[in-house]
Motif scaffolding. Structure first.
Motif, mmCIF file in Angstrom:
data_model
loop_
_atom_site.group_PDB
_atom_site.id
_atom_site.type_symbol
_atom_site.label_atom_id
_atom_site.label_comp_id
_atom_site.label_asym_id
_atom_site.label_seq_id
_atom_site.Cartn_x
_atom_site.Cartn_y
_atom_site.Cartn_z
ATOM 1 N N PHE A 139 0.818 -1.213 0.000
ATOM 2 C CA PHE A 139 0.000 0.000 0.000
ATOM 3 C C PHE A 139 0.855 1.268 0.000
ATOM 4 O O PHE A 139 0.375 2.339 -0.363
ATOM 5 C CB PHE A 139 -0.942 0.006 1.202
ATOM 6 C CG PHE A 139 -1.915 -1.135 1.194
ATOM 7 C CD1 PHE A 139 -2.859 -1.262 0.181
ATOM 8 C CD2 PHE A 139 -1.872 -2.091 2.185
ATOM 9 C CE1 PHE A 139 -3.759 -2.328 0.170
ATOM 10 C CE2 PHE A 139 -2.775 -3.160 2.188
ATOM 11 C CZ PHE A 139 -3.712 -3.271 1.176
ATOM 12 N N LEU A 140 2.115 1.141 0.394
ATOM 13 C CA LEU A 140 3.027 2.292 0.386
ATOM 14 C C LEU A 140 3.808 2.388 -0.915
ATOM 15 O O LEU A 140 4.430 3.415 -1.184
ATOM 16 C CB LEU A 140 4.006 2.204 1.561
ATOM 17 C CG LEU A 140 3.392 2.169 2.946
ATOM 18 C CD1 LEU A 140 4.481 2.187 4.008
ATOM 19 C CD2 LEU A 140 2.420 3.321 3.152
ATOM 20 N N GLU A 141 3.766 1.338 -1.708
ATOM 21 C CA GLU A 141 4.496 1.332 -2.972
ATOM 22 C C GLU A 141 3.692 1.973 -4.088
ATOM 23 O O GLU A 141 4.213 2.278 -5.149
ATOM 24 C CB GLU A 141 4.898 -0.104 -3.329
ATOM 25 C CG GLU A 141 5.892 -0.664 -2.322
ATOM 26 C CD GLU A 141 6.033 -2.171 -2.369
ATOM 27 O OE1 GLU A 141 5.376 -2.819 -3.215
ATOM 28 O OE2 GLU A 141 6.797 -2.700 -1.542
ATOM 29 N N ARG A 142 2.420 2.219 -3.833
ATOM 30 C CA ARG A 142 1.554 2.871 -4.815
ATOM 31 C C ARG A 142 1.769 4.378 -4.763
ATOM 32 O O ARG A 142 2.198 4.915 -3.751
ATOM 33 C CB ARG A 142 0.085 2.586 -4.496
ATOM 34 C CG ARG A 142 -0.263 1.132 -4.480
ATOM 35 C CD ARG A 142 -1.705 0.963 -4.051
ATOM 36 N NE ARG A 142 -2.027 -0.463 -4.038
ATOM 37 C CZ ARG A 142 -3.126 -0.948 -3.494
ATOM 38 N NH1 ARG A 142 -4.002 -0.153 -2.922
ATOM 39 N NH2 ARG A 142 -3.351 -2.248 -3.526
ATOM 40 N N ARG A 143 1.412 5.051 -5.828
ATOM 41 C CA ARG A 143 1.398 6.508 -5.827
ATOM 42 C C ARG A 143 0.016 6.949 -6.258
ATOM 43 O O ARG A 143 -0.403 6.590 -7.347
ATOM 44 C CB ARG A 143 2.460 7.085 -6.770
ATOM 45 C CG ARG A 143 3.874 6.733 -6.369
ATOM 46 C CD ARG A 143 4.254 7.388 -5.042
ATOM 47 N NE ARG A 143 5.611 7.052 -4.637
ATOM 48 C CZ ARG A 143 5.948 6.039 -3.852
ATOM 49 N NH1 ARG A 143 5.034 5.226 -3.385
ATOM 50 N NH2 ARG A 143 7.196 5.821 -3.514
#
Length: 163
Positions: free
Chosen positions: A27-31
């Motif tokens: 979920f933190l690798e998305r932008r």
């Protein structure tokens, strides 16, 4: 002063110290990063055996305090997770929902406040910047190096003040 007030404090971080966040790193690798999904998945974190064992051993001599960069809105899930792991009850210090300062600043402020009235035996944290600042301030630190570091989580902790 009660007997429990005389016991030193052992202060434990949660994410990647006691709780394995690897399954929610995506979920933190998305932008843009999906913070709601990241924190919503926290109740499913597997416990990290090394961290859990250290809490349980420390509780024999110390009062346990939990210090996390998680926002206050995660309190109910966090308390339920701690209880589900059989961890000792203890005060849980969380960041305000609107606080975006780096974890090293928010955590050091709380450590210093706690240290004014109580002995802090040690802090256990996986964030190298938090550990280094705590050591510079005179605190004993145990580095939680039992999970693989996440570049995305580190950036979130330092630049975005999110966890």
């Amino acid at each position: 002063m009660t007997d429990s007030d005389k016991r030193p404090l052992a202060v434990f971080d949660l994410d990647n110290t006691l709780a394995d966040t690897a399954h929610r790193q995506r979920f933190l690798e998305r932008r843009p990063r999906d913070w709601d999904a990241f924190f919503a998945a926290a109740p499913e974190d597997p416990p990290i055996p090394e961290g859990i064992a250290l809490v349980l051993v420390s509780a024999e001599e110390c009062e346990i305090v939990y210090l996390t960069g998680r926002p206050e809105r995660c309190r109910r899930d966090t308390l339920a997770w701690l209880a589900a792991q059989g961890l000792p009850e203890g005060r849980v210090h969380m960041r305000r929902n609107d606080d975006r300062r780096p974890a090293r600043r928010t955590k050091l402020e709380i450590l210093q406040r706690l240290g004014r009235t109580r002995e802090i035996r040690f802090l256990v944290d996986d964030d190298e910047l938090v550990c280094a600042d705590a050591e510079r301030a005179g605190f004993s630190v145990v580095r939680a190096r039992w999970t693989a570091p996440s570049a995305e989580l580190k950036a979130a902790q330092e630049r975005e003040g999110r966890t």
